[in-house]
Design a protein around this motif. Sequence first.
Motif, short mmCIF file in Angstrom:
data_model
loop_
_atom_site.label_atom_id
_atom_site.label_comp_id
_atom_site.label_asym_id
_atom_site.label_seq_id
_atom_site.Cartn_x
_atom_site.Cartn_y
_atom_site.Cartn_z
N LEU A 9 0.97 -1.47 -0.30
CA LEU A 9 0.06 0.27 -0.33
C LEU A 9 0.85 1.07 0.09
O LEU A 9 0.71 2.24 -0.32
CB LEU A 9 -0.91 -0.31 0.70
CG LEU A 9 -1.94 -0.84 0.68
CD1 LEU A 9 -3.03 -0.84 1.83
CD2 LEU A 9 -2.91 -0.77 -0.15
N ALA A 36 1.19 2.31 -7.82
CA ALA A 36 0.44 0.63 -8.54
C ALA A 36 1.10 0.17 -9.49
O ALA A 36 1.87 0.58 -10.14
CB ALA A 36 -0.94 1.30 -8.80
N GLY A 82 -2.96 -3.26 -3.71
CA GLY A 82 -3.29 -2.22 -4.25
C GLY A 82 -1.97 -2.44 -5.72
O GLY A 82 -1.90 -1.54 -6.19
#
Length: 156
Positions: free
Chosen positions: A32, A36, A60
Amino acid sequence: MSARGLRAFTQFSPQVSHTHGVTYESAIEAQLSRPAVDVLVVDDDVKLASVIVRFLERVGYRCTTARTGDEALWAVNRSTPDAIVMDVMIPHPSGIEVCRHMRAEGYLGPIVVISARSTPGDRAAALRAGASSFLAKPFPLAELASSLASMIAQPD
């Protein structure tokens, strides 16, 4: 969703308590905190692929899927993923053949090979073909996420 909320979601494996020092919270928080990353998940078992994709997306990662070796090769040529999670026993060509071909074509990202076959010979064949890591099914999802995070953070 919080790390605590994901704990119940990720317990598909009967070996959840055997995470080899990896906690769900550490795997989730590690990803996280990063931008991404695109992951290609290759498995002909639609249910398992769906569980893996849902978990990785919740921590994520952006995921796409392929069910065969041919689909995997096409997906990599169309849009090179940052990492690949691939089953060994997929329809033609096999995961080992796909891994070998991708490395020969210059793919440098991490390839995590997953398989129900986990003899030392199976592991060695995957690593010789260019796999970065090998996980035997069933495996804790946190271990997969942690493996991906560490390989992406420290490229070869």
